[in-house]
Design a protein around this motif. Structure first.
Motif, mmCIF file in Angstrom:
data_model
loop_
_atom_site.group_PDB
_atom_site.id
_atom_site.type_symbol
_atom_site.label_atom_id
_atom_site.label_comp_id
_atom_site.label_asym_id
_atom_site.label_seq_id
_atom_site.Cartn_x
_atom_site.Cartn_y
_atom_site.Cartn_z
ATOM 1 N N PHE A 248 0.827 -1.200 0.000
ATOM 2 C CA PHE A 248 0.000 0.000 0.000
ATOM 3 C C PHE A 248 0.863 1.252 0.000
ATOM 4 C CE2 PHE A 248 -1.911 3.461 2.453
ATOM 5 C CZ PHE A 248 -2.980 3.773 1.632
ATOM 6 N N ASN A 249 1.861 1.292 0.868
ATOM 7 C CA ASN A 249 2.715 2.474 0.948
ATOM 8 C C ASN A 249 3.547 2.664 -0.314
ATOM 9 O OD1 ASN A 249 2.451 3.865 3.668
ATOM 10 N ND2 ASN A 249 2.691 1.751 4.326
ATOM 11 N N SER A 250 3.811 1.574 -1.020
ATOM 12 C CA SER A 250 4.500 1.685 -2.302
ATOM 13 C C SER A 250 3.635 2.442 -3.304
ATOM 14 C CB SER A 250 4.828 0.289 -2.835
ATOM 15 O OG SER A 250 5.434 0.365 -4.111
ATOM 16 N N ILE A 251 2.338 2.117 -3.356
ATOM 17 C CA ILE A 251 1.417 2.833 -4.247
ATOM 18 C C ILE A 251 1.233 4.269 -3.773
ATOM 19 C CG2 ILE A 251 -0.943 2.917 -5.159
ATOM 20 C CD1 ILE A 251 -1.086 -0.102 -4.880
ATOM 21 N N ALA A 252 1.168 4.453 -2.443
ATOM 22 C CA ALA A 252 0.927 5.779 -1.867
ATOM 23 C C ALA A 252 2.087 6.743 -2.110
ATOM 24 C CB ALA A 252 0.659 5.664 -0.368
ATOM 25 N N ARG A 253 3.221 6.240 -2.532
ATOM 26 C CA ARG A 253 4.339 7.130 -2.893
ATOM 27 C C ARG A 253 4.123 7.755 -4.264
ATOM 28 N NH1 ARG A 253 7.583 3.120 -0.191
ATOM 29 N NH2 ARG A 253 7.959 2.035 -2.172
ATOM 30 N N GLY A 254 3.083 7.309 -4.961
ATOM 31 C CA GLY A 254 2.768 7.886 -6.260
ATOM 32 C C GLY A 254 3.270 7.063 -7.433
ATOM 33 N N VAL A 255 3.786 5.865 -7.137
ATOM 34 C CA VAL A 255 4.298 4.991 -8.196
ATOM 35 C C VAL A 255 3.396 3.774 -8.299
ATOM 36 C CG1 VAL A 255 6.236 3.615 -9.004
ATOM 37 C CG2 VAL A 255 6.656 5.741 -7.732
ATOM 38 N N LEU A 256 2.696 3.633 -9.425
ATOM 39 C CA LEU A 256 1.806 2.500 -9.619
ATOM 40 C C LEU A 256 2.594 1.332 -10.209
ATOM 41 C CD1 LEU A 256 -1.465 4.145 -11.001
ATOM 42 C CD2 LEU A 256 -1.017 3.277 -8.706
ATOM 43 N N ASP A 257 3.035 0.454 -9.315
ATOM 44 C CA ASP A 257 3.784 -0.739 -9.718
ATOM 45 C C ASP A 257 2.793 -1.887 -9.892
ATOM 46 O OD1 ASP A 257 5.389 -3.090 -9.801
ATOM 47 O OD2 ASP A 257 7.013 -2.002 -8.803
ATOM 48 N N LEU A 258 2.871 -2.571 -11.018
ATOM 49 C CA LEU A 258 1.948 -3.661 -11.312
ATOM 50 C C LEU A 258 2.002 -4.749 -10.241
ATOM 51 C CD1 LEU A 258 -0.099 -4.768 -13.338
ATOM 52 C CD2 LEU A 258 1.801 -5.881 -14.546
ATOM 53 N N ARG A 259 3.190 -4.944 -9.630
ATOM 54 C CA ARG A 259 3.321 -5.975 -8.591
ATOM 55 C C ARG A 259 2.454 -5.660 -7.380
ATOM 56 N NH1 ARG A 259 9.754 -5.787 -8.252
ATOM 57 N NH2 ARG A 259 9.167 -3.587 -8.470
ATOM 58 N N ASP A 260 2.348 -4.381 -7.030
ATOM 59 C CA ASP A 260 1.522 -3.990 -5.884
ATOM 60 C C ASP A 260 0.040 -4.185 -6.191
ATOM 61 O OD1 ASP A 260 3.823 -3.141 -4.460
ATOM 62 O OD2 ASP A 260 3.787 -1.238 -5.544
ATOM 63 N N ILE A 261 -0.367 -3.837 -7.409
ATOM 64 C CA ILE A 261 -1.768 -4.012 -7.804
ATOM 65 C C ILE A 261 -2.128 -5.496 -7.841
ATOM 66 C CG2 ILE A 261 -3.427 -3.674 -9.676
ATOM 67 C CD1 ILE A 261 -1.907 -1.110 -10.393
ATOM 68 N N ILE A 262 -1.222 -6.310 -8.398
ATOM 69 C CA ILE A 262 -1.457 -7.755 -8.452
ATOM 70 C C ILE A 262 -1.570 -8.332 -7.043
ATOM 71 C CG2 ILE A 262 -0.391 -9.971 -9.049
ATOM 72 C CD1 ILE A 262 0.703 -8.656 -11.568
ATOM 73 N N TYR A 263 -0.771 -7.812 -6.112
ATOM 74 C CA TYR A 263 -0.816 -8.286 -4.728
ATOM 75 C C TYR A 263 -2.226 -8.119 -4.155
ATOM 76 C CZ TYR A 263 -0.329 -8.271 0.334
ATOM 77 O OH TYR A 263 -0.516 -8.522 1.679
ATOM 78 N N PHE A 264 -2.777 -6.912 -4.259
ATOM 79 C CA PHE A 264 -4.096 -6.651 -3.671
ATOM 80 C C PHE A 264 -5.204 -7.403 -4.407
ATOM 81 C CE2 PHE A 264 -1.931 -2.794 -1.994
ATOM 82 C CZ PHE A 264 -2.193 -3.034 -0.645
ATOM 83 N N LEU A 265 -5.092 -7.502 -5.719
ATOM 84 C CA LEU A 265 -6.081 -8.272 -6.475
ATOM 85 C C LEU A 265 -6.017 -9.751 -6.097
ATOM 86 C CD1 LEU A 265 -5.816 -6.674 -10.056
ATOM 87 C CD2 LEU A 265 -7.580 -6.279 -8.317
ATOM 88 N N SER A 266 -4.806 -10.243 -5.831
ATOM 89 C CA SER A 266 -4.632 -11.646 -5.438
ATOM 90 C C SER A 266 -5.235 -11.901 -4.064
ATOM 91 C CB SER A 266 -3.147 -12.019 -5.438
ATOM 92 O OG SER A 266 -2.583 -11.879 -6.724
ATOM 93 N N ILE A 267 -4.964 -11.004 -3.115
ATOM 94 C CA ILE A 267 -5.532 -11.147 -1.773
ATOM 95 C C ILE A 267 -7.052 -11.151 -1.845
ATOM 96 C CG2 ILE A 267 -5.844 -9.997 0.459
ATOM 97 C CD1 ILE A 267 -3.183 -11.327 0.281
ATOM 98 N N THR A 268 -7.602 -10.212 -2.611
ATOM 99 C CA THR A 268 -9.057 -10.115 -2.747
ATOM 100 C C THR A 268 -9.635 -11.392 -3.353
ATOM 101 O OG1 THR A 268 -8.906 -7.714 -3.055
ATOM 102 C CG2 THR A 268 -10.936 -8.787 -3.766
ATOM 103 N N THR A 269 -9.029 -11.859 -4.430
ATOM 104 C CA THR A 269 -9.519 -13.058 -5.117
ATOM 105 C C THR A 269 -9.430 -14.287 -4.234
ATOM 106 O OG1 THR A 269 -8.819 -12.144 -7.256
ATOM 107 C CG2 THR A 269 -9.240 -14.520 -7.161
ATOM 108 N N VAL A 270 -8.306 -14.459 -3.544
ATOM 109 C CA VAL A 270 -8.104 -15.642 -2.701
ATOM 110 C C VAL A 270 -9.143 -15.713 -1.586
ATOM 111 C CG1 VAL A 270 -6.570 -16.666 -0.969
ATOM 112 C CG2 VAL A 270 -5.657 -15.951 -3.173
ATOM 113 N N PHE A 271 -9.379 -14.597 -0.906
ATOM 114 C CA PHE A 271 -10.303 -14.632 0.226
ATOM 115 C C PHE A 271 -11.763 -14.717 -0.228
ATOM 116 C CE2 PHE A 271 -6.594 -13.312 2.661
ATOM 117 C CZ PHE A 271 -6.760 -14.091 3.802
ATOM 118 N N LEU A 272 -12.084 -14.163 -1.375
ATOM 119 C CA LEU A 272 -13.446 -14.353 -1.913
ATOM 120 C C LEU A 272 -13.638 -15.808 -2.341
ATOM 121 C CD1 LEU A 272 -14.055 -11.111 -4.042
ATOM 122 C CD2 LEU A 272 -14.899 -11.650 -1.745
#
Length: 240
Positions: free
Chosen positions: A205-229
């Motif tokens: 989250f803090n990586s994205i909050a620095r203003g840099v949209l890294d695909l790895r960070d987005i994939i991380y959150f999408l993966s967490i969301t998908t796994v728990f759903l």
């Protein structure tokens, strides 16, 4: 035979849950606590150290959301189990996935509404001085992904028990583990930093909050969301 997924059915559940959440005093109490805590933290940092950015605010946001979201999501499914209304829903032509998606989206939308008033923070900074908008935009984009991931964890915790308190504790434990405990481990054991950062929600989250949209960070959150759903869906299927 499993029903084919229909978003229309999820949308009906979404509207029902939004109505319930927006009429729930508990939801308003915890959203008010969220705004009060985040507001006090933001303005205290601004007036005490005259910091004209939102880095500190976004750095603490994962912890605040980890404490606020579990009470919002704890009853989404567990209350249905304890009241017996889930059995009525499950006998209708609604799939478990449609139920989960509807309830998940209702929690996400409510939390985004709770987050919306915090836009006054960067607006205040803009009026009082120069503000780098890149990290601010990144922070709010990251907040959407973070809220989605945390709400999916809350849905999962609510799907495995009919006791709302247990659902609250399980969700809180998982969220604190991802956003606080792993960060502490990396501080105490520097040799494990790379591993801890890889699975830490706070780090991504803090990586994205620095203003840099890294695909790895987005994939991380999408993966967490998908796994728990997905795990939530399994839990509901096992109840049939």
């Amino acid at each position: 035979m499993q029903n084919i997924f229909s978003f229309n059915k999820s949308f009906i559940i979404l509207k029902k849950e939004l109505k319930h959440i927006f009429l729930s005093p508990i939801a308003y109490i915890f959203s008010a606590i969220f705004l009060a805590v985040s507001g006090i933290y933001f303005f205290s940092r601004f007036f005490i150290i005259s910091q004209n950015d939102m880095r500190d605010y976004f750095s603490i946001l994962p912890v605040i959301l980890s404490l606020i979201i579990p009470p919002i999501t704890m009853g989404l499914l567990s209350s249905e189990f304890s009241s017996g209304s889930y059995e009525l829903i499950s006998t209708q032509s609604v799939s478990t996935l449609e139920i989960i998606i509807g309830k998940f989206l209702s929690a996400v939308i409510f939390m985004l509404f709770a987050l919306l008033p915090t836009i006054m923070y960067p607006i205040t900074l803009l009026f009082l001085g120069r503000l780098d908008l890149g990290p601010v935009i990144g922070g709010y984009i990251g907040s959407v992904f973070l809220i989605s991931a945390l709400c999916s964890i809350g849905i999962f915790a609510s799907s495995i028990t009919k006791n709302q308190i247990i659902a609250l504790i399980v969700a809180l434990a998982i969220m604190i583990f991802l956003n606080v405990f792993l960060k502490l481990i990396s501080l105490l054991f520097p040799s494990l930093t790379n591993i801890m950062d890889f699975i830490s929600g706070d780090y991504h989250f803090n990586s994205i909050a620095r203003g840099v949209l890294d695909l790895r960070d987005i994939i991380y959150f999408l993966s967490i969301t998908t796994v728990f759903l997905y795990l939530s869906n399994i839990a509901l299927e096992n109840r049939k």
